[in-house]
Design a protein around this motif. Sequence first.
Motif, PDB file in Angstrom:
ATOM      1  N   TYR A 270       0.893  -1.163   0.000  1.00 10.82           N
ATOM      2  CA  TYR A 270       0.000   0.000   0.000  1.00 10.82           C
ATOM      3  C   TYR A 270       0.926   1.206   0.000  1.00 10.82           C
ATOM      4  O   TYR A 270       1.539   1.512   1.027  1.00 10.82           O
ATOM      5  CB  TYR A 270      -0.866   0.034   1.266  1.00 10.82           C
TER       6      TYR A 270
ATOM      7  N   PHE B 231       4.288   1.110   1.966  1.00 12.08           N
ATOM      8  CA  PHE B 231       4.200   0.111   3.040  1.00 12.08           C
ATOM      9  C   PHE B 231       3.906  -1.288   2.468  1.00 12.08           C
ATOM     10  O   PHE B 231       2.970  -1.457   1.681  1.00 12.08           O
ATOM     11  CB  PHE B 231       3.081   0.534   4.006  1.00 12.08           C
TER      12      PHE B 231
ATOM     13  N   ASN C 255      -2.566  -8.657  15.120  1.00  8.70           N
ATOM     14  CA  ASN C 255      -3.266  -7.582  14.408  1.00  8.70           C
ATOM     15  C   ASN C 255      -2.310  -6.919  13.424  1.00  8.70           C
ATOM     16  O   ASN C 255      -1.175  -6.617  13.778  1.00  8.70           O
ATOM     17  CB  ASN C 255      -3.767  -6.513  15.382  1.00  8.70           C
ATOM     18  N   GLY C 256      -2.810  -6.705  12.230  1.00  7.79           N
ATOM     19  CA  GLY C 256      -2.006  -6.005  11.229  1.00  7.79           C
ATOM     20  C   GLY C 256      -0.969  -6.874  10.544  1.00  7.79           C
ATOM     21  O   GLY C 256      -0.130  -6.379   9.790  1.00  7.79           O
ATOM     22  N   ALA C 257      -1.009  -8.202  10.772  1.00 11.26           N
ATOM     23  CA  ALA C 257       0.005  -9.093  10.190  1.00 11.26           C
ATOM     24  C   ALA C 257      -0.132  -9.224   8.680  1.00 11.26           C
ATOM     25  O   ALA C 257       0.814  -9.581   7.983  1.00 11.26           O
ATOM     26  CB  ALA C 257      -0.095 -10.474  10.832  1.00 11.26           C
ATOM     27  N   GLY C 258      -1.346  -8.975   8.183  1.00  3.87           N
ATOM     28  CA  GLY C 258      -1.557  -9.093   6.730  1.00  3.87           C
ATOM     29  C   GLY C 258      -2.522 -10.215   6.355  1.00  3.87           C
ATOM     30  O   GLY C 258      -2.618 -10.590   5.190  1.00  3.87           O
ATOM     31  N   LYS C 259      -3.268 -10.725   7.336  1.00  2.00           N
ATOM     32  CA  LYS C 259      -4.185 -11.855   7.072  1.00  2.00           C
ATOM     33  C   LYS C 259      -5.313 -11.437   6.119  1.00  2.00           C
ATOM     34  O   LYS C 259      -5.543 -12.071   5.091  1.00  2.00           O
ATOM     35  CB  LYS C 259      -4.799 -12.387   8.384  1.00  2.00           C
ATOM     36  N   THR C 260      -6.006 -10.359   6.508  1.00  2.00           N
ATOM     37  CA  THR C 260      -7.138  -9.928   5.680  1.00  2.00           C
ATOM     38  C   THR C 260      -6.667  -9.546   4.281  1.00  2.00           C
ATOM     39  O   THR C 260      -7.303  -9.912   3.284  1.00  2.00           O
ATOM     40  CB  THR C 260      -7.873  -8.746   6.357  1.00  2.00           C
ATOM     41  N   THR C 261      -5.537  -8.859   4.194  1.00  2.00           N
ATOM     42  CA  THR C 261      -5.001  -8.485   2.882  1.00  2.00           C
ATOM     43  C   THR C 261      -4.775  -9.739   2.035  1.00  2.00           C
ATOM     44  O   THR C 261      -5.154  -9.793   0.863  1.00  2.00           O
ATOM     45  CB  THR C 261      -3.671  -7.712   3.062  1.00  2.00           C
TER      46      THR C 261
ATOM     47  N   HIS D 220      -8.221 -15.293  15.762  1.00  2.00           N
ATOM     48  CA  HIS D 220      -7.345 -14.954  16.889  1.00  2.00           C
ATOM     49  C   HIS D 220      -7.482 -16.000  17.987  1.00  2.00           C
ATOM     50  O   HIS D 220      -6.736 -15.995  18.948  1.00  2.00           O
ATOM     51  CB  HIS D 220      -7.752 -13.615  17.498  1.00  2.00           C
TER      52      HIS D 220
END
Length: 310
Positions: A11, A14, A36-42, A189
């Motif tokens: 992004y 980043f 959180n923010g590790a990139g799973k959803t992406t 999680h």
Amino acid sequence: MIDLHNLTKRYGRFTAVKDLSFHVGKGQVVGFLGPNGAGKTTTLRMLTGYLPPTSGTATIAGHDIFKDSIKARRNIGYMPENVPLYDDMRVREYLRFRAQIKGLRGRDVRNHVGEALEMCGLQHMRRRMIKTLSKGYRQRVGLADALINQPELLILDEPTNGLDPNQIRSIRKLIKRLGEKHTVLVSTHILSEVEMVADHVVIIDSGQIKASDTPVNLIKNMRAAGKVSLEIRGDRDTIQAALERLEHVKKVITEPSDDGWIHFSILCESGTDTRERIAEMASQYGWPIRTLHRHQATLEDVFVELTRRD
Ligand SMILES: Nc1ncnc2c1ncn2[C@@H]1O[C@H](COP(=O)(O)OP(=O)(O)OP(=O)(O)O)[C@@H](O)[C@H]1O
């Protein structure tokens, strides 16, 4: 069923996902974990064709998700993190609508909706307005939607997010049941969930793979797997030195305590059990023991060990 090869998403400047490669075999239930923010959803959004990657490839059932998106997506049922639902529709009406959007017609619509309602325990809720459903039932509607075209692969992004322990239990049972017929990639999680339902676990952090193995192997190979807790009385330094001399002991850590007992954490080589030797030694020197306990490592320990920042 799923093949990722050097999948990368940036992004701007980043990098959210970096050179991610892994394989999910047909029929597997794979837990996809990360802080959180590790990139799973992406990653899941790229796999489901919602987000183009910056570089790399991904195939679903042999179809490239980017070049052959429609064919690839026919095999996928996707439940996003926050299930978007039409609040003013009734449950069955909504699922029929979704079935039609996914290309089902006539009797198939009725049959598939009926099966999805049954599978997700929604039969008695079928006439309810969606806006009156609890969070747990909304998640079930999201799952039923993902199931409706009976895809081989289910991709579920935090299906238990925001649920209470009873609802989590029932979704877990459901995922287990879905795993009998489908390949499932589930991000969550709740690590105890994964330990119970997944055949394989992929842990990512900062967009990169930290581990990929069966839950049993991950636990077996971690440092904490050989940890023993000891509460004992005697001279601290003498005991510590004696413990450190024992075979298979790698490190002895004094834990804080204020009850007159000395608390040690003893890190041993994985797969060894030093409890008997410790008990023998304590009895030989006349040191009373209050606790001698081998730590049963969990997937949570693996997760913390691989992703903690301190
Ligand atoms: N559209 C975007 N623009 C810029 N940065 C983004 C965008 N979407 C996600 N990110 C960033 O990319 C990183 C990965 O986000 P992502 O949502 O994939 O993580 P996650 O592992 O799913 O986290 P969570 O468990 O909190 O849902 C985060 O740092 C996030 O802030």
